[in-house]
Design a protein around this motif. Structure first.
Motif, PDB file in Angstrom:
ATOM      1  N   THR A  75      -7.485  -5.975  -5.724  1.00 41.66           N
ATOM      2  CA  THR A  75      -7.601  -4.619  -6.514  1.00 41.66           C
ATOM      3  C   THR A  75      -8.845  -4.146  -6.499  1.00 41.66           C
ATOM      4  N   LEU A  83      -6.420   4.591   0.591  1.00 41.02           N
ATOM      5  CA  LEU A  83      -5.862   3.413   0.923  1.00 41.02           C
ATOM      6  C   LEU A  83      -5.808   2.951   2.334  1.00 41.02           C
ATOM      7  N   PHE A 124       0.851  -1.285  -0.035  1.00 36.99           N
ATOM      8  CA  PHE A 124       0.056  -0.101  -0.029  1.00 36.99           C
ATOM      9  C   PHE A 124       0.940   1.418  -0.012  1.00 36.99           C
ATOM     10  N   ILE A 133      -9.526  -2.694  -2.966  1.00 35.60           N
ATOM     11  CA  ILE A 133      -8.930  -1.456  -2.658  1.00 35.60           C
ATOM     12  C   ILE A 133      -9.760  -0.300  -3.520  1.00 35.60           C
TER      13      ILE A 133
END
Lengths: 427, 427
Positions: free
Chosen positions: B403, B265, B247, B406
């Motif tokens: 993915t 994030l 991250f 996030i």
């Protein structure tokens, strides 16, 4: 107690430490046993009182944990050894099918592959794949630094990229799918999708029946594709820099492995570019070798490499301008008969294929037809070319071939952890 | 003239440059045309006299090359624009199936996937895969820095890792092979082959018939395996560091993409570890939710994540100690009924599965038998366990799921360049 790696022991003189690893070799004297312990970082000699084993048996390649004191020992190779105070057998190894503690792993390749877990423990075999990993890492770092994006494209595809031969068929629910021969279509589409520069590292599949020392049915392809090029020479220029950077990285990151294998990395000079026509002329003139077909056979590749090495000192040579008949339908034509394409020979073996691709829809459709292919079979790929596709090109390097040629392995299978060929699906 | 990237133009005020890219949008006034040109690095406005086109038509998403002078223009977003002197249409785009120059790509997912080359050009879609590439790069860099070796293992295998269900069959010459569900066996074998720590990034295959927003039939698995661990907690500890590092790398390398997508994030705190039994207790106590089976269903995963977030502020939670009946035969048992295993939930979805594995041959054989499996079907894998296998464990992260979570995508297909599901083999 926290495990210490063998390579860290030099900084632990006089300290009590715990090491873990495999028993490389044992020498039992009446009152003392010398044991070489190997972990991923190196080998150390431990001395132990046989009593410590408390009657447990211990065999070569068993996994052990040893607690002991690191003490100076001028007679040992490193100048120190481990005086064991305690030993634990974490996993006892059975009788081995072959020994791996000699300088060479002198076993037939098939046997080594059947017992891959064992043969990979040999220092030389292990080093091959550490060098391979360093090559891949350097490939990625170079491209990451040059505006490329790493991508992952499907290996299950609806049709072949080159007309449908040599494909493995997969039962995909009610349909038939195929294993991709290359990421060619996808990497081109991703250039057009605005990434401009992409690379992929992944398996590709060739259902070729012949078994040679140069072919695998599944191998790893280092693929790249880039947009807004002027010609195939831009791709060759990039590859020169790329290879130089990869070799420099291996030199820096794998000194131990290069030494163990006795490998001299090649220089990457301005690699000579010779058209196929010139190459065939050289072979005929210098070696009296005629080619039936306008292409190089394996002997031709070797002789050409030999000639170029003698003439220029380069261990690499680009063969360019392959005839239109020899290249797939997506290859950019050059005049009526030739294409904007190249192969890269390294120490006598083709390791890279590349070139410029057709980027205009009508030219691509026409080229398919000229090849006897039906554009209807490529609808999804062709569709991309109506949406604005820049001039582009790329290349694919065979990872196992590159590794084998650098190290001087006689068979590409030796550069694959678990090779797949017509007769091998296991381990 | 050498091409200049749009992002470099800020350093070229007053200079004549050549840019190349796609026509994002055009506004034609009577005497002047404003054209937004997009390349991989950004967007710039060009102003041109319509005469420059010499009657050629020009459409959105065509590929053009423009030569012009970079001049200050306070009214433009960047403070400068390109005064075109020459324009060349490199590839003319046809009528587009949908527009991509709005802030959102408002098209149904299936249509976006059918025309993937176009939908990927949208700033937001493109950003998804740049973030994905940054995640992969950071995964690799972290592991390279922690003694792991990148490996490539076959996807064509002789049998399944988990007993033979949900496998795609491949006609392999005279035999039947299968597409690997995971590199599980191989990564374990490579730990035992002396590498100790390996990782692989590659496709895995699941012939699952159901179609959900969380499943793909081919996906990318970020796999790692390490030897000489004490328990599954070592693997979770490593993953905490790994995720934090990934991250941080995305934060640093993708500021533009994160901004475009409005992504925050997650923090990676000391991720709470909750046994499955406790988790089921929490769900029953807090939400009155009963599970028939001792496992979490998708709603259970969401509710547990919600609870942990409220209680601890963590967007992650490990669920540990899955029952023996729920885990594959290679999982290390913990007492009679449980296993040394875990799943990682992130924002309500399982993204990782991992645990310690059995490393002793007799225990593994016994566990196979207890599962009703025949050790004879796993000869090649089992053989490795007679050669000295250290205690080990590992994990696998689903790249598309990570993915998607996030970025907050509703469907894992949006995090795959060319997704494969029961009804989609193209493009």
């Amino acid at each position: 107690m926290k495990r210490v790696l063998v390579e860290e022991l030099q900084n632990c003189l006089g300290q009590t430490v715990t090491v873990e690893g495999w028993v490389l070799r044992m020498r039992r004297l009446s009152k003392v046993t010398f044991l070489l312990l190997r972990d991923r970082s190196g080998v150390v000699q431990a001395v132990l009182d046989p009593q410590l084993l408390k009657g447990q048996s211990l065999t070569a390649e068993s996994v052990v944990k040893i607690r002991g004191v690191v003490q100076a020992e001028p007679r040992s190779k490193q100048g120190y050894e481990l005086a064991a105070q305690e030993i634990e057998v974490m996993a006892l190894a059975d009788q081995l099918p072959f020994n791996i503690n000699g300088e060479e792993l002198n076993v037939p390749l098939d046997l080594a592959l059947d017992h891959r877990v064992l043969s990979l423990r040999h220092t030389k075999t292990n080093a091959v794949f550490r060098i391979q990993a360093a090559l891949v890492q350097a490939f990625q770092e170079f491209l990451n630094g040059h505006g490329f994006v790493q991508v992952f494209t499907p290996k299950l595809v609806a049709s072949g990229t080159e007309g449908g031969t040599e494909l493995f068929a997969v039962k995909y629910f009610e349909e038939t799918a195929y294993l991709a021969q290359s990421p060619q279509f996808y990497k081109q589409m991703l250039v057009g999708a605005g990434f401009e520069r992409v690379y992929e590292i992944g398996q590709v599949y060739r259902a070729e029946k012949h078994a040679t020392t140069r072919h695998l049915n599944e191998y790893v392809s280092l693929d790249l594709e880039m947009g807004f090029i002027e010609s195939e020479h831009d791709i060759m220029d990039l590859q020169n820099q790329l290879l130089a950077s990869m070799f420099a990285a291996v030199e820096m990151n794998c000194p131990k492995e290069l030494k163990v294998l006795g490998v001299q990395l090649p220089e990457v000079p301005q690699i000579p570019r010779v058209s196929l026509e010139e190459a065939l002329g050289i072979l005929q003139r210098e070696y009296g070798k005629m080619h039936q077909d306008s292409d190089l056979d394996p002997e031709g590749e070797r002789l050409l490499s030999q000639y170029v090495l003698e003439q220029t000192g380069s261990e690499f040579v680009y063969v360019t301008d392959y005839p239109w008949t020899k290249r797939p339908m997506y290859t950019m034509p050059k005049g009526e008969e030739l294409t904007a394409s190249f192969d890269l020979m390294f120490r006598g073996l083709e390791i890279t294929t590349g070139g410029q691709r057709i980027h205009r829809h009508e030219a691509l459709t026409a080229n398919m037809r000229r090849k006897g292919l039906d554009p209807e079979d490529f609808t999804s790929y062709l569709g991309s070319f109506t949406l604005g596709m820049p001039p582009h090109g790329g290349l694919a390097i065979g990872l196992e071939r590159l590794t084998a040629q650098i190290i001087g392995l006689g068979n590409v299978r030796e550069a694959s952890l678990f090779p797949r060929d017509r007769h091998r699906l296991e381990p």
